[in-house]
Each structure stands twice: as structure tokens, then as C-alpha cells.
Design a protein around this motif. Structure first.
Motif, PDB file in Angstrom:
ATOM      1  N   VAL A  47       0.842  -1.198   0.000  1.00  0.00           N
ATOM      2  CA  VAL A  47       0.000   0.000   0.000  1.00  0.00           C
ATOM      3  C   VAL A  47       0.874   1.244   0.000  1.00  0.00           C
ATOM      4  N   ALA A  48       1.880   1.239   0.857  1.00  0.00           N
ATOM      5  CA  ALA A  48       2.741   2.413   0.951  1.00  0.00           C
ATOM      6  C   ALA A  48       3.452   2.675  -0.370  1.00  0.00           C
ATOM      7  N   VAL A  49       3.896   1.609  -0.997  1.00  0.00           N
ATOM      8  CA  VAL A  49       4.645   1.773  -2.237  1.00  0.00           C
ATOM      9  C   VAL A  49       3.795   2.444  -3.313  1.00  0.00           C
ATOM     10  N   GLU A  89      -3.366   7.796  -5.065  1.00  0.00           N
ATOM     11  CA  GLU A  89      -3.927   9.096  -4.690  1.00  0.00           C
ATOM     12  C   GLU A  89      -4.019  10.017  -5.901  1.00  0.00           C
ATOM     13  N   ALA A  90      -2.957  10.040  -6.668  1.00  0.00           N
ATOM     14  CA  ALA A  90      -2.961  10.900  -7.855  1.00  0.00           C
ATOM     15  C   ALA A  90      -4.109  10.516  -8.770  1.00  0.00           C
ATOM     16  N   LEU A 100     -10.584   4.180  -5.238  1.00  0.00           N
ATOM     17  CA  LEU A 100     -10.788   4.435  -6.673  1.00  0.00           C
ATOM     18  C   LEU A 100     -12.197   4.138  -7.166  1.00  0.00           C
ATOM     19  N   VAL A 101     -12.855   3.185  -6.573  1.00  0.00           N
ATOM     20  CA  VAL A 101     -14.185   2.840  -7.072  1.00  0.00           C
ATOM     21  C   VAL A 101     -15.145   4.039  -7.035  1.00  0.00           C
ATOM     22  N   ALA A 149      -8.751  -3.575  -0.316  1.00  0.00           N
ATOM     23  CA  ALA A 149      -9.673  -2.602   0.258  1.00  0.00           C
ATOM     24  C   ALA A 149      -9.210  -1.176  -0.040  1.00  0.00           C
ATOM     25  N   TYR A 150      -7.945  -0.951   0.119  1.00  0.00           N
ATOM     26  CA  TYR A 150      -7.443   0.400  -0.116  1.00  0.00           C
ATOM     27  C   TYR A 150      -7.678   0.843  -1.550  1.00  0.00           C
TER      28      TYR A 150
END
Lengths: 200, 200, 200, 200
Positions: free
Chosen positions: D73-75, D81-82, D140-141, D134-135
Motif C-alpha cells: 500500500v505504501a509503495v 492518490e494521484a 478508486l471505485v 480494500a485500499y
DNA sequence: GATGAATGAGCCTTCATTCAT
DNA sequence: AATGAATGAAGGCTCATTCAT
């Protein structure tokens, strides 16, 4: 008594799964190696060490003994069985029930004292040793219990004694008995057994 | 009893290094945390757990107590001292030397039984616990020895007994006594002490 | 459909090696077991699991199918062949070339969706699956190509389409389609096929 | 958009736990290394490889990212986000909602195609990736959903479409897109998007 | 041919201890 | 002094693959 009771199929054993020319040898090598390593490093010794000493790969251990407790049980099965069988025999041959009890405890102590670390793990509350504990107690407590009962019936000892507790006490007294000349577990156990006598 | 007097500043504390505003506080927090964690997870508990509980960094532990044995000694110093001091007191107040011995052992057992894992580590032959062992024995064996001598002199017990050995036996009997309702260390110790009586 | 004709003894089977009384039976057991295990645990399932399910030793797998790709190919050969053969048939029986294409893709999707993990491994760039990839593509791309050509010739779809790419796209859309009710691969593939239509 | 949103405390962040001169550097090194290794070996790459590439010990990874999902997730947080933020922006700047959707999907595809193995793990049903899934979906959905709604409201696409499904479809189409010149994920996605158009 | 025992590389994870800040 | 980040040695366990029987 009869050597490798678990592996068995010793004499006839037709239906027993054969094909163990080398597997058998490995199992024995494993047991010997484990016994040796246990003496040196205790029963929590790294699996790798045991494998190395036996000259086998680690997976071989897992094949033969899926859990550590299985291995430990297998390693000490002989002696436990011998000890269990010695109880009734002593009861017949000894001068008195108390004497039988004393000598039986002696044998048990001899066993534990010569196995570095075994007494300690027997007392460990570490889950995963449950089956190990169960085996020892299931096998030996009844024997000890019968000896206690006989001695109590003969009026040679107090009658309020619990075999499980006594065995754990004796086991505890054996912890660390090797390797330290200043501590003689046998002497301590003798005191404990002397303490069983009816008090004035 | 008297704070943690022995930790340093022994008697006179002449040139004792100053600057202990927070250092002192940390040391105390550490001892309390360690005591609590030892009870929960045994004296082999991860350093991090202790540091976390004390609210300090791990390095702070190492500063105050370079080795684990140092920490354990510090944690139990109070009780050991109390126990050591109780010996002579009991000898004076008890009904007989044997009774003093019995009650002193009781106090020692109370101490060990309530400290999860302490009895076990006391018997561990693990190098690195040497200073721990040394401290316990140096402090308590002489006390026990004097009680034994007195009782022997009074003819209440056998005279061939060794204080070091007896203490180790008693310590051993306390292993695993918490946490298992089927085993009552106090009862086993009572048997052992009963066994000290002169045999008929 | 037709046994496992392609496994060997292809057409004439002239000098085909004999001795297959049990070998055959094992091969079949292996294929069935592998198919079952693949559905359960994916095509990367442990060799042991497959052997166990087939009731044979692991080495038997290696004898029959030296590489994992060989096994996978053998397991799915039936369906691939059936799919390959369905192409020309559909082209004759369907209402139009586009309809034939659509139905052929449907069959391919049905196949993939019901084989847990197959679509995924088909896209894997893992070397060692090369022969697997090669087999699938060699066998199916020409069929798909012909269907595309026919539809394009009829003006029903765009003419700039590449069969290999389309098949991989369809295969990709099938990944993870089982086991998740929120994702319907058939619907996505339908969109993709709809997208083949000449754009206004 | 604002770089490292999670680690944050970027500008003011007084109360934020400081003391990260090197920790920060390591975290960055770890993220870079992980990104690189993920490209090479997929997101299931051995922890050791990532640690080695980052020039840190393995435990440092565990400190920063307790689970593998945390690391993944961090990577990819930046790009996710962008992408999430690009949705509303495109909706305003694009010629039409459909055009905005198309371009947003393009951006998403660009992201996935350049991260070897990411698309694959996004579809993995491997438990333990749940938080990862989940993230991605949570973030994005909704964005995709809004774009779909707008285009449907404008009558540019069918109105029976599900954002989650579409995103998974697009994600699937990106699997294995790098590294193979014969497969152009962008082209396949374009077909899929074309298929969204109202059918005649 | 078939078997399954043995192998050992490889991965994960924990924890005592050191060190830069 | 205190902190806690970093380190890396251990140790457990699994599984593909080989080999003696």
C-alpha cells in the motif's frame, strides 16, 4: 523393555507398512542424535542441530516426528516404559511396599538425572509439551499411585499423598542435578521420601 | 523493606556519583516494570516488553542493568534481603530452631512461588545467570546454614545436611508451582523438611 | 471427449512403446487428481497434494510429467482441443461470423472461468510455463484468427484486430472470476467483444 | 498529489512524533527498493531481497511495515492518490463525461502497466492482501463510479454498469502487459471502453 | 516402473544488542 | 542521559526434486 515398542512390527507384523531399510536406520540415528543433543543443549535444542548430528536433513526430522513433543516422547519412551514396568516387579520383589516405592523412585531419578534438561521440560508449562506431559503422567502416575497405596495400606507412609504431585516433586528435584557436583538430587529425593513416613 | 538500599550507595555512599534526578526515577520504573513483566512472562521476557512497560527506551535498560542477571538481581533484591534478615529474627522468636527453620523456608517458598519463572531460572545452568546464582546463594546460604546448625545442635534434625543443597532442593520444588492447581509446592517442601528429622 | 488422444500414440501409433497396463491407469489417475487439485488450490498446488490425491508417489508424477507445465497441458488438453474444434463448427452453424466468434469466445470463457487459477497462470511470465503458453496459443490463436477474419470480411467488426492479443485479453478478464460474486468475467468479456464492432 | 500523505507531518505537524532523520531516509529507501523489487519479482518477492536492495536489515522492514500489505500500500499510495484526484479534475476539463472517463482509465492503465505484477496481485484472492484490495477499491471505485454516472447521465454509455467490476476488468487487462510486446493492454482496454457505448 | 524417504535451499519472523541522534 | 531505529544472527517450517529400494 522390548526395545522400540512404538515402531514395533518387530516380529511378525505382516500387515505393518514395510519398506524402511534406510528409514529405520534414520529413525534410529535421529533418536540417538536427539538424545545426545538433548543432553547437551536441552530438549529445546534447534532442530537443525539434531539433524546435523544425525547426518540427515531437517525435513527428515519433520517426517519422522511432526512435532517436537513427538520426538521427545520417542527419545525417552524406552526408559519410561522400563520404569513403568519396574513398578509391579519391585512391589513383588522388595522387602516391603515402602522399600519398593523407594527403589522405584530411585530408578526414576536415575533416569531423569542422566538426561540433561529432561526434568526441566517435564515441568515446563510451555504449551506444545502437553502431549509429552500427558505421556509421562499417563504412563507413570498409575504405577506410582499403586506403590503409594500399597505402602499406605501397610501403614508405612502417610495416606494423604498424591502420586501426581509426588512425581512432579521428584522430577523437580532432579532439575539441574547433572553438571553440578554441589547438588545431589538423589539425596534430596531421599529426604522427600523420608518425609513420607508417618509423622510422630 | 528499606527501598533499594543495596542497589548502590551501599553504606556510607561517600563519593557516590550524583545526578540522579530522572535516572533514579527511571531505575525505579524499570524495576517495577520488570517485576510485573517477570510475573507475566517469566524472567526471560523480551527486553522490549520491559522497556515498553516502563515507558523508557530499551537502551535505558542496558545502561542501568548491563546484563539480564543484573536486572533480575535488582528486581528481587528486596525480597532476598528481607528473607536474609528474617533468619536471625525467627531464630529468636520461634518456639524452637526447627520451627524457625520451617518458618524461614516457608517465607522463602512464598517468595519463589509468587514469582513466575524465578525458581526455574535460579536452577538454570545458563551461563550469564552466574551472578544471579551467586547473589542468591551468597546471601541466603549462610542464613540457612545457621538455622540448620541450630536445629542440628538441638537434636531436632539430622546433622549431615548441607544448606546449599537444601536451598536448591527447595528452590527446585517451587518450579512451576504457580499456574498449576494440581501441584502444591508448599506441600512438597513440607515433606522435604519433614524428611530432615532424625530417622528412627 | 476422445480420451487423451494427444498425450501420445497420436495418429497411427506405429512404434508406440508398449507396457501400459498400470502406467496408463496411473496417468489417468494423475490427470484426474491434478484437475481436482487445480480447481481447489490452483495450478501451483504442491506436487505432493496431487500425488496423494492420485494415490501414487510423487516420483510417478515426475516420470509422467517432467515439468509442471507438461502436467497442466495434459490436464487441459481435452478442453483445449474441444475448443479448437468448435471454431470451424460454429462458423458453419452460427447465424453470422460475428455470432460464431461471440459464441466461441463464450465457450473459451466457460472453460477458463471454471478452472481456478488457470487464467492466471496462462498470463504468468514465469519461465517454465513457456510450453504451456505455446500450446494454448498454437492451438487456439489460429482458430480465433479465422473467426476474426470471417467477421471482419463480413464487415461485422473492425479489421485491425489481432487474435493473439484478443485471446490474451479475454484470458486476462477471466482471472479471479471464480470465487468472487462481485465480478462477472462473462459480462466483461461481452463488453470487450461489443467493443470489436466498427465504431461510428 | 502531496507526495507522502500517510507519513505526513510534512509542513507544520508540531505534535507529530519527530526523530526521523535516518528513519525517514530508510523508509524512503525501503519504498524505493520495494518498488524496484516488485517490478522485478512481483509483490511476493522475499523480504530479504527488498531489505538487501534497500541496504537495510530485514527487521527494519518489519518495523516500518509490519505486514506485506502495508508495504505494498505504501509503495503505491502516491499513484493511487494521484489517480483518485484526477477523476474530478478530468470531469471538469474534458470535452465530455465519456471523454473524461476514457482519459481517467488511461491514466489508471498507465499506472498499472508500468508496475510489474501489481495488476496481478490486485486480483489475487490471497488472504492477507485484503487490506491492499480494500485500499485500492475504497479509493478508486467511488471516483470511477462518478465518472460512469456522469457519462451515463449524458447518454454516452449504457447505464447498467458497475464501477467495481469495470475497474477489475481494466485491472485484469493490464496483467502481464509489460514485458510482452505482443500484448498491448491499452488497446484491449480501449476495446472494453468502446464496448461501454450504448449498443444499437 | 513405482515408491516415498531424504535432501536442503529458501522464506518468514523474533529479539538481543549496538549506535546515531 | 535517553531514545528507539537498525542490525543480523537464529530458528522454525515447507516444498520441489532426487535417489535408493
Amino acid at each position: 523393555m522390548e526395545g522400540n515398542s512404538t515402531v514395533n512390527d518387530g516380529g511378525a507384523g505382516r500387515a505393518a507398512p514395510r519398506k524402511r531399510a534406510d528409514a529405520r536406520r534414520n529413525e534410529r540415528a535421529l533418536l540417538d542424535a536427539a538424545a545426545a543433543v538433548f543432553v547437551t543443549s536441552g530438549v529445546e535444542a534447534p532442530v537443525r542441530d539434531i539433524a546435523a548430528r544425525a547426518g540427515v536433513g531437517v525435513a527428515t526430522i519433520y517426517r519422522h516426528f511432526p512435532t517436537r513433543a513427538d520426538l521427545i516422547v520417542a527419545v525417552y519412551r524406552h526408559q519410561v516404559e522400563a520404569c513403568a514396568e519396574a513398578g509391579p516387579a519391585l512391589l513383588e520383589s522388595a522387602a516391603s511396599p515402602y522399600d519398593a516405592l523407594r527403589r522405584w523412585i530411585d530408578q526414576f531419578v536415575d533416569f531423569l538425572v542422566t538426561k540433561h534438561g529432561l526434568a526441566a521440560v517435564l515441568q515446563s508449562d510451555n504449551a506444545g509439551f502437553d502431549t509429552l506431559h500427558a505421556y509421562f503422567l499417563d504412563r507413570l502416575v498409575p504405577v506410582c499411585s499403586r506403590l503409594l497405596d500399597a505402602a499406605a495400606a501397610a501403614g508405612e507412609i502417610r495416606s494423604d499423598l498424591n502420586a501426581l504431585e509426588l512425581m512432579r516433586g521428584v522430577g523437580n528435584l532432579c532439575i539441574g542435578a547433572d553438571n553440578d557436583p554441589r547438588y545431589d538430587a538423589r539425596r534430596m529425593v531421599a529426604l522427600l521420601i523420608a518425609g513420607l513416613r508417618p509423622q510422630p
